[in-house]
Design a protein around this motif. Structure first.
Motif, short mmCIF file in Angstrom:
data_model
loop_
_atom_site.label_atom_id
_atom_site.label_comp_id
_atom_site.label_asym_id
_atom_site.label_seq_id
_atom_site.Cartn_x
_atom_site.Cartn_y
_atom_site.Cartn_z
N PRO A 2 0.82 -1.20 0.00
CA PRO A 2 0.00 0.00 0.00
C PRO A 2 0.86 1.27 0.00
O PRO A 2 1.97 1.28 0.51
N GLU A 3 0.32 2.32 -0.58
CA GLU A 3 1.01 3.61 -0.64
C GLU A 3 1.18 4.15 0.77
O GLU A 3 0.30 4.05 1.61
N GLN A 4 2.35 4.74 1.02
CA GLN A 4 2.61 5.28 2.35
C GLN A 4 1.71 6.49 2.58
O GLN A 4 1.57 7.35 1.72
N LEU A 5 1.13 6.55 3.76
CA LEU A 5 0.21 7.63 4.11
C LEU A 5 1.00 8.84 4.59
O LEU A 5 1.73 8.76 5.58
N THR A 6 0.89 9.92 3.85
CA THR A 6 1.55 11.17 4.25
C THR A 6 0.48 12.25 4.34
O THR A 6 -0.61 12.12 3.77
N ALA A 7 0.82 13.31 5.05
CA ALA A 7 -0.13 14.43 5.17
C ALA A 7 -0.46 14.99 3.80
O ALA A 7 -1.62 15.28 3.49
N ASN A 8 0.54 15.10 2.94
CA ASN A 8 0.32 15.62 1.59
C ASN A 8 -0.60 14.70 0.78
O ASN A 8 -1.49 15.17 0.07
N ALA A 9 -0.40 13.40 0.91
CA ALA A 9 -1.25 12.44 0.18
C ALA A 9 -2.69 12.54 0.64
O ALA A 9 -3.62 12.49 -0.19
N VAL A 10 -2.90 12.71 1.93
CA VAL A 10 -4.27 12.83 2.47
C VAL A 10 -4.92 14.10 1.92
O VAL A 10 -6.06 14.08 1.46
N VAL A 11 -4.20 15.21 1.95
CA VAL A 11 -4.74 16.48 1.46
C VAL A 11 -5.06 16.39 -0.03
O VAL A 11 -6.13 16.83 -0.47
N LEU A 12 -4.16 15.80 -0.80
CA LEU A 12 -4.40 15.67 -2.24
C LEU A 12 -5.61 14.79 -2.53
O LEU A 12 -6.42 15.10 -3.41
N GLN A 13 -5.72 13.70 -1.79
CA GLN A 13 -6.86 12.80 -1.99
C GLN A 13 -8.18 13.48 -1.62
O GLN A 13 -9.17 13.37 -2.33
N LEU A 14 -8.18 14.22 -0.51
CA LEU A 14 -9.40 14.93 -0.10
C LEU A 14 -9.77 16.01 -1.12
O LEU A 14 -10.95 16.20 -1.42
N ALA A 15 -8.77 16.69 -1.66
CA ALA A 15 -9.03 17.70 -2.68
C ALA A 15 -9.64 17.07 -3.94
O ALA A 15 -10.60 17.60 -4.52
N GLU A 16 -9.11 15.93 -4.34
CA GLU A 16 -9.64 15.23 -5.51
C GLU A 16 -11.08 14.76 -5.26
O GLU A 16 -11.95 14.90 -6.12
N LEU A 17 -11.34 14.21 -4.09
CA LEU A 17 -12.69 13.76 -3.75
C LEU A 17 -13.66 14.95 -3.72
O LEU A 17 -14.81 14.83 -4.17
N SER A 18 -13.20 16.07 -3.23
CA SER A 18 -14.05 17.27 -3.21
C SER A 18 -14.39 17.72 -4.63
O SER A 18 -15.53 18.10 -4.92
N ARG A 19 -13.41 17.67 -5.53
CA ARG A 19 -13.67 18.02 -6.94
C ARG A 19 -14.68 17.05 -7.55
O ARG A 19 -15.60 17.46 -8.27
N GLN A 20 -14.51 15.76 -7.26
CA GLN A 20 -15.45 14.76 -7.79
C GLN A 20 -16.86 15.00 -7.24
O GLN A 20 -17.85 14.87 -7.96
N LEU A 21 -16.94 15.35 -5.96
CA LEU A 21 -18.23 15.62 -5.34
C LEU A 21 -18.90 16.82 -6.00
O LEU A 21 -20.08 16.77 -6.36
N ASP A 22 -18.16 17.90 -6.19
CA ASP A 22 -18.71 19.09 -6.85
C ASP A 22 -19.21 18.74 -8.25
O ASP A 22 -20.30 19.16 -8.66
N HIS A 23 -18.41 17.99 -8.99
CA HIS A 23 -18.78 17.60 -10.36
C HIS A 23 -20.05 16.74 -10.36
O HIS A 23 -20.96 16.94 -11.18
N THR A 24 -20.11 15.81 -9.43
CA THR A 24 -21.27 14.91 -9.37
C THR A 24 -22.53 15.66 -8.97
O THR A 24 -23.62 15.38 -9.48
N VAL A 25 -22.41 16.64 -8.08
CA VAL A 25 -23.57 17.46 -7.71
C VAL A 25 -24.07 18.22 -8.94
O VAL A 25 -25.29 18.33 -9.16
#
Length: 119
Positions: A2-25
Motif C-alpha cells: 500500500p502507498e505510504q500515508l503522508t499528510a500531503n497524500a491525504v490532502v491531495l486525496q481529499l481535494a480530488e474527492l471534493s472536486r469529484q463531489l462538486d462535479h457529481t452534484v
C-alpha cells in the motif's frame, strides 16, 4: 504494497474527492432536470393517449400506457440516473469522511513521535 500515508497524500486525496463531489452534484442537477422533464412528457403523452382512446376506462388506460411506452422508458431511465448520482454523492461523502479520519490518525501518530529540535 500500500502507498505510504503522508499528510500531503491525504490532502491531495481529499481535494480530488471534493472536486469529484462538486462535479457529481452538478451532474445531479442536470440529470434531475432531465428526469423531471422526461416524467412530465411521459405523463402528458399518456393522458393525451388516454383521452383519445376508445373503450372502457381500463381498456383506455392500457392503450395509453402502450402508446407511450418509449416515453415512459426514457423517464424511468432518467430517474435511474438521478438515483445513481445520489448514491455516488453519498459514496463520495463517505470517502471524504474516511480521508478525514485517516488525516486525523496521521496527525495523532506524528504528534506521538519523538521530535528532536536540535537535529
Amino acid at each position: 504494497m500500500p502507498e505510504q500515508l503522508t499528510a500531503n497524500a491525504v490532502v491531495l486525496q481529499l481535494a480530488e474527492l471534493s472536486r469529484q463531489l462538486d462535479h457529481t452534484v452538478e451532474l445531479l442537477k442536470e440529470a434531475d432536470l432531465e428526469a423531471t422533464m422526461a416524467r412530465h412528457a411521459a405523463d402528458v403523452a399518456e393522458s393525451t393517449a388516454f383521452l383519445s382512446a376508445e373503450g372502457s376506462v381500463e381498456m383506455r388506460k392500457h392503450k395509453a400506457r402502450l402508446a407511450t411506452d418509449k416515453l415512459e422508458e426514457r423517464a424511468l431511465q432518467a430517474e435511474a440516473v438521478v438515483r445513481f448520482l445520489r448514491h455516488r454523492i453519498n459514496a463520495l461523502g463517505t470517502r471524504i469522511e474516511v480521508g478525514r479520519s485517516a488525516g486525523a490518525a496521521l496527525r495523532a501518530e506524528l504528534q506521538a513521535l519523538p521530535y528532536d529540535q536540535g537535529a
